[in-house]
Design a protein around this motif. Structure first.
Motif, mmCIF file in Angstrom:
data_model
loop_
_atom_site.group_PDB
_atom_site.id
_atom_site.type_symbol
_atom_site.label_atom_id
_atom_site.label_comp_id
_atom_site.label_asym_id
_atom_site.label_seq_id
_atom_site.Cartn_x
_atom_site.Cartn_y
_atom_site.Cartn_z
ATOM 1 N N ASN A 76 0.830 -1.204 0.000
ATOM 2 C CA ASN A 76 0.000 0.000 0.000
ATOM 3 C C ASN A 76 0.873 1.268 0.000
ATOM 4 O OD1 ASN A 76 -1.427 2.298 1.296
ATOM 5 N ND2 ASN A 76 -3.162 0.905 1.153
ATOM 6 N N LEU A 77 1.818 1.340 0.950
ATOM 7 C CA LEU A 77 2.581 2.589 1.105
ATOM 8 C C LEU A 77 3.578 2.796 -0.022
ATOM 9 C CD1 LEU A 77 3.326 2.706 4.951
ATOM 10 C CD2 LEU A 77 1.474 3.824 3.696
ATOM 11 N N ALA A 78 4.051 1.690 -0.635
ATOM 12 C CA ALA A 78 5.089 1.823 -1.667
ATOM 13 C C ALA A 78 4.575 2.555 -2.904
ATOM 14 C CB ALA A 78 5.628 0.442 -2.051
ATOM 15 N N ALA A 79 3.253 2.698 -3.019
ATOM 16 C CA ALA A 79 2.714 3.430 -4.176
ATOM 17 C C ALA A 79 3.249 4.861 -4.220
ATOM 18 C CB ALA A 79 1.188 3.436 -4.116
ATOM 19 N N ASP A 80 3.516 5.472 -3.063
ATOM 20 C CA ASP A 80 3.981 6.862 -3.075
ATOM 21 C C ASP A 80 4.974 7.179 -1.951
ATOM 22 O OD1 ASP A 80 2.036 6.509 -1.181
ATOM 23 O OD2 ASP A 80 0.759 8.166 -1.804
ATOM 24 N N HIS A 81 5.606 6.128 -1.413
ATOM 25 C CA HIS A 81 6.642 6.358 -0.400
ATOM 26 C C HIS A 81 7.813 5.408 -0.632
ATOM 27 C CE1 HIS A 81 2.965 7.828 1.604
ATOM 28 N NE2 HIS A 81 3.782 8.701 2.157
ATOM 29 N N GLU A 82 8.957 5.795 -0.053
ATOM 30 C CA GLU A 82 10.071 4.859 -0.022
ATOM 31 C C GLU A 82 9.785 3.898 1.139
ATOM 32 O OE1 GLU A 82 14.831 5.046 0.857
ATOM 33 O OE2 GLU A 82 13.741 6.944 0.608
ATOM 34 N N VAL A 83 9.845 2.604 0.869
ATOM 35 C CA VAL A 83 9.477 1.619 1.899
ATOM 36 C C VAL A 83 10.574 0.569 2.030
ATOM 37 C CG1 VAL A 83 7.861 -0.261 2.453
ATOM 38 C CG2 VAL A 83 6.974 1.922 1.613
ATOM 39 N N THR A 84 10.978 0.299 3.270
ATOM 40 C CA THR A 84 11.905 -0.813 3.523
ATOM 41 C C THR A 84 11.244 -1.749 4.531
ATOM 42 O OG1 THR A 84 13.780 0.689 3.250
ATOM 43 C CG2 THR A 84 14.242 -1.454 4.268
ATOM 44 N N VAL A 85 11.156 -3.025 4.171
ATOM 45 C CA VAL A 85 10.610 -4.039 5.085
ATOM 46 C C VAL A 85 11.798 -4.834 5.623
ATOM 47 C CG1 VAL A 85 9.045 -6.004 5.322
ATOM 48 C CG2 VAL A 85 8.543 -4.215 3.636
ATOM 49 N N ILE A 86 11.846 -4.968 6.936
ATOM 50 C CA ILE A 86 12.964 -5.702 7.543
ATOM 51 C C ILE A 86 12.391 -6.883 8.322
ATOM 52 C CG2 ILE A 86 14.963 -5.544 9.078
ATOM 53 C CD1 ILE A 86 14.934 -2.504 8.627
ATOM 54 N N ASP A 87 12.904 -8.081 8.057
ATOM 55 C CA ASP A 87 12.417 -9.252 8.812
ATOM 56 C C ASP A 87 13.599 -10.066 9.321
ATOM 57 O OD1 ASP A 87 9.468 -10.823 8.982
ATOM 58 O OD2 ASP A 87 11.269 -12.020 9.431
ATOM 59 N N SER A 89 5.893 -9.171 -4.002
ATOM 60 C CA SER A 89 6.216 -8.886 -5.398
ATOM 61 C C SER A 89 5.542 -7.584 -5.856
ATOM 62 C CB SER A 89 5.776 -10.101 -6.235
ATOM 63 O OG SER A 89 5.537 -9.760 -7.544
ATOM 64 N N ALA A 90 4.274 -7.401 -5.453
ATOM 65 C CA ALA A 90 3.559 -6.169 -5.826
ATOM 66 C C ALA A 90 4.228 -4.952 -5.177
ATOM 67 C CB ALA A 90 2.094 -6.269 -5.394
ATOM 68 N N ALA A 91 4.669 -5.119 -3.925
ATOM 69 C CA ALA A 91 5.341 -4.011 -3.226
ATOM 70 C C ALA A 91 6.678 -3.707 -3.895
ATOM 71 C CB ALA A 91 5.544 -4.382 -1.753
ATOM 72 N N GLU A 92 7.413 -4.758 -4.266
ATOM 73 C CA GLU A 92 8.722 -4.539 -4.918
ATOM 74 C C GLU A 92 8.544 -3.857 -6.275
ATOM 75 O OE1 GLU A 92 11.480 -8.005 -2.890
ATOM 76 O OE2 GLU A 92 10.313 -8.510 -4.670
ATOM 77 N N ASP A 93 7.487 -4.230 -6.991
ATOM 78 C CA ASP A 93 7.215 -3.556 -8.273
ATOM 79 C C ASP A 93 7.003 -2.054 -8.069
ATOM 80 O OD1 ASP A 93 7.398 -5.858 -9.665
ATOM 81 O OD2 ASP A 93 5.268 -5.989 -10.232
ATOM 82 N N ARG A 94 6.505 -1.707 -6.876
ATOM 83 C CA ARG A 94 6.287 -0.277 -6.573
ATOM 84 C C ARG A 94 7.520 0.350 -5.920
ATOM 85 N NH1 ARG A 94 0.062 -0.462 -4.141
ATOM 86 N NH2 ARG A 94 -0.965 -0.662 -6.154
ATOM 87 N N GLY A 95 8.594 -0.429 -5.825
ATOM 88 C CA GLY A 95 9.859 0.133 -5.337
ATOM 89 C C GLY A 95 10.234 -0.229 -3.911
ATOM 90 N N ALA A 96 9.430 -1.021 -3.223
ATOM 91 C CA ALA A 96 9.769 -1.384 -1.833
ATOM 92 C C ALA A 96 10.998 -2.298 -1.815
ATOM 93 C CB ALA A 96 8.589 -2.090 -1.165
#
Ligand SMILES: Cc1cc2nc3c(=O)[nH]c(=O)nc-3n(C[C@H](O)[C@H](O)[C@H](O)COP(=O)(O)OP(=O)(O)OC[C@H]3O[C@@H](n4cnc5c(N)ncnc54)[C@H](O)[C@@H]3O)c2cc1C
Length: 386
Positions: A26-37, A158-165
């Motif tokens: 959701n947020l990657a559509a218009d923000h820089e997003v990093t997910v850390i696990d 995959s959808a988030a990565e396509d948006r740059g996450a």
């Protein structure tokens, strides 16, 4: 209202479970997003889930939440390798439960959901493989289904990565850095990552990352699943369902096996809990399933497992900034065994909290301040009671 100071550019999400993955997309559509696990995508509760999707039932009191979640699974179906399997669901009711069940079915039907109450005769006619002798009927949901939870999470990734996450896996967040009351970065075992906002979606471990003096009322609980191979594979019409009086739920597998879930209990020491289903739960299933469903007299045990999710006092998640949290820190946790079906509302709720953009459904049910006090020893209530 927004919970950040100034420009929101980089959002760090802690946890690549379903809450983190949905928020990232959701947020990657218009923000820089990093997910850390600390491990991988869907490595904990998410990957162990039964994947049942029935928001109409579990959010019957907030129909717009159910509508939003139902619509998301249909829209996302067929993208990024994700598949939503539509299948009817029956919630089997005893005499004592039948008046409330009829009223619920009527209320949901009035709201436009495809829900009805079937008396014993009607439900037996429709599902002749069930023995409804001890029951007074069932609520039929014709908008339910299931997903493979691992594929669902990786499709969102995959959808988030396509948006740059960016996903940083095998990296543990150890601390949250705050300056002048505002979050500035997270510490990880691989170094520091700057952040304008941090969403802690770390499942039952979420409390561990909250700064001193900040807390949320969640507690870990364990829940179990057994897969049985019936004498003959189940048909493609075999429904999902629940026998509330037995605290059991079930759904068919694509290959005609039956997945049965239940055996929930709160835990004091989650880190050392067994990941295998208990022998006692296995025996309970072996006894009870043949009582209610034909064709399980010689059923084979395929496998079984247990996972840990976070419970909250009212069975609803907390997607919000906890009281006294540093500016920019939010949690998304406490999914009470419903995190897969609830996930579509997590991203929009986080977005509304962070930016003020209307989620399109009420987000108050997920507010942190709905609890009078933070009590982490509350009595555990299973969502199988809803
Ligand atoms: C057996 C079982 C059956 C279920 N069946 C259903 C069902 O049918 N339908 C349904 O809707 N729900 C179901 N659920 C519930 C659902 O799986 C959960 O509610 C949901 O997966 C919770 O997602 P989450 O993202 O909050 O947590 P998790 O999936 O647990 O993800 C949290 C992530 O945070 C990471 N993490 C934790 N601490 C850190 C740290 N310090 N640094 C970095 N990463 C960290 C973990 O590695 C993990 O990947 C079931 C759950 C179980 C266990």
């Amino acid at each position: 209202m927004s919970t950040t100071d100034g420009e929101l550019e980089h959002v760090v999400i802690v946890g690549a479970g379903i809450a983190g993955c949905h928020t990232a997309r959701n947020l990657a559509a218009d923000h820089e997003v990093t997910v850390i696990d600390r491990t991988g995508v869907a490595a904990e509760a998410t990957g162990l889930s039964a994947g049942i999707v029935a928001p109409t039932l579990f959010y019957s009191d907030v129909p717009d939440i159910a509508r939003h979640a139902n619509a998301f699974f249909r829209e996302f179906d067929g993208t990024h390798g994700f598949e939503f399997t539509r299948r009817d669901r029956i919630d089997v009711m005893t005499d004592d439960e039948v008046a409330d069940a009829r009223a619920l079915a009527q209320r949901l039907a009035d709201e436009g959901f495809p829900v009805s109450f079937l008396g014993t005769e009607e439900v037996t006619e429709r599902y002749s493989e069930f023995d409804f002798d001890e029951f007074a009927g069932a609520v039929l949901y014709e908008d339910t289904g299931w997903v493979d939870p691992y594929t669902y999470a990786t499709a969102l990734q995959s959808a988030a990565e396509d948006r740059g996450a960016e996903f940083r896996l095998d990296s543990e967040v150890t601390d949250i850095d705050v300056e002048n009351g505002t979050v500035v970065s997270v510490e990880t075992d691989m170094g520091r990552v700057d952040a304008d906002a941090v969403v802690i979606a770390a499942g039952w471990r979420t409390r561990d990352l909250l700064p001193d003096g900040v807390d949320v009322p969640i507690r870990p609980y364990r829940t179990q699943v057994i897969v049985l191979e019936p004498d003959e594979p189940l048909t493609e019409q075999f429904p999902l369902g629940r026998i509330k009086s037995e605290h059991l739920y079930f759904r068919p597998e694509h290959n005609g096996d039956l997945l049965v879930g239940g055996g929930h209990h709160p835990l004091e020491t989650p880190a050392s809990a067994s990941k295998d289903a208990d022998e006692s739960f296995r025996l309970e299933i072996a006894d009870s399933v043949p009582e209610f469903i034909d064709g399980f007299g010689d059923a084979g045990f395929v496998n079984g497992w247990a996972g840990i999710d976070a419970a909250s006092p009212d069975t609803r998640p907390i997607v919000d900034a906890p009281e006294n949290a540093p500016t920019g820190v939010l949690v998304a946790t406490g999914f009470n065994g419903l995190g897969i079906m609830t996930s579509p509302v997590v991203g929009p709720t986080v977005r509304q909290r962070l930016t003020g953009t209307d989620a399109g459904f009420p987000i108050e049910p997920f507010a942190a301040d709905r609890f009078e006090r933070i009590d982490t020893s509350f009595e555990y209530v299973s969502t199988s009671e809803i």
